[in-house]
Design an enzyme around this catalytic site. Sequence first.
Site, PDB file in Angstrom:
ATOM      1  N   HIS A   1       0.818  -1.218   0.000  1.00  0.00           N
ATOM      2  CA  HIS A   1       0.000   0.000   0.000  1.00  0.00           C
ATOM      3  C   HIS A   1       0.852   1.269   0.000  1.00  0.00           C
ATOM      4  CE1 HIS A   1       0.315  -0.123   4.551  1.00  0.00           C
ATOM      5  NE2 HIS A   1       0.367   1.183   4.369  1.00  0.00           N
TER       6      HIS A   1
ATOM      7  N   ASP B   1       0.114  -7.628   1.608  1.00  0.00           N
ATOM      8  CA  ASP B   1       0.534  -6.226   1.713  1.00  0.00           C
ATOM      9  C   ASP B   1       2.060  -6.167   1.781  1.00  0.00           C
ATOM     10  OD1 ASP B   1       0.510  -3.501   1.905  1.00  0.00           O
ATOM     11  OD2 ASP B   1      -0.172  -3.430   3.989  1.00  0.00           O
TER      12      ASP B   1
ATOM     13  N   SER C   1       4.271   3.231   8.043  1.00  0.00           N
ATOM     14  CA  SER C   1       3.925   2.109   7.167  1.00  0.00           C
ATOM     15  C   SER C   1       5.127   1.645   6.356  1.00  0.00           C
ATOM     16  CB  SER C   1       2.808   2.508   6.200  1.00  0.00           C
ATOM     17  OG  SER C   1       1.564   2.494   6.814  1.00  0.00           O
TER      18      SER C   1
END
Length: 258
Positions: free
Chosen positions: A65, A110, A204
């Site tokens: 992502h 992911d 992230s």
Amino acid sequence: MVLIRVLANLLILQLSYAQKSSELVVGGRPCNINEHRSLVVLFNSSGFLCGGTLINQDWVVTAAHCDSNNFQMIFGVHSKNVPNEDEQRRVPKEKFFCDSNKNYTQWNKDIMLIRLNSPVNNSTHIAPLSLPSSPPIVGSVCRIMGWGTITFPNETYPDVPHCANINLFNYTVCHGAHAGLPATSRTLCAGVLEGGKDTCKGDSGGPLICNGQFQGIVSWGGHPCAQPREPGVYTKVFDHLDWIQNIIAGNTTATCPL
């Protein structure tokens, strides 16, 4: 409410568009300058995107992502305001995803593998992190790090990356804490049950390090960050080890585990 943790703004750049919520190191302390040599900064013309992990001189691993058009990577960063002399910049030569359509979910796939346009040279502030030789053990104390916000809901972005120790839990803890998670997934569940320490907006794609090995990728978690009994969810690197090694070896048609 569970949200994907995409990065906010690092250094002095600031995003000008809406992003998904990402996690930061809340409740941590400034990292020692020598303990995050594998930590990578991903950014584009709008600002910082994510963290990442250098696994050898040619390859970086981050979250799927975190993908964006025309992003670059900086290696060897510690202070936003005082560059290290050995900082290096690279751009992706190739990007690999578990799915050719870049499909991923909050609990599956992911992960993004990036081949660099030229090798990174190891130096005082740059070195790869070891891939795992075995899966992590529940109960392990693991390390998180990143330039994400250190306060929430009011966001405060630090000059240097922050680090914290969190605990690795059985996946059932996250399954019970976050609505919508399947009974099993290729993720890790980690945090502090009493709250107060967590990855958050800006972290992230960064690493979860257990016993010196790269075991997880910051993926997503609860909102707000660092709430009691709401550990974060991390892509499990060990489950994707064969895929990573096959891609690096040149088998670009390799597939991720189901």
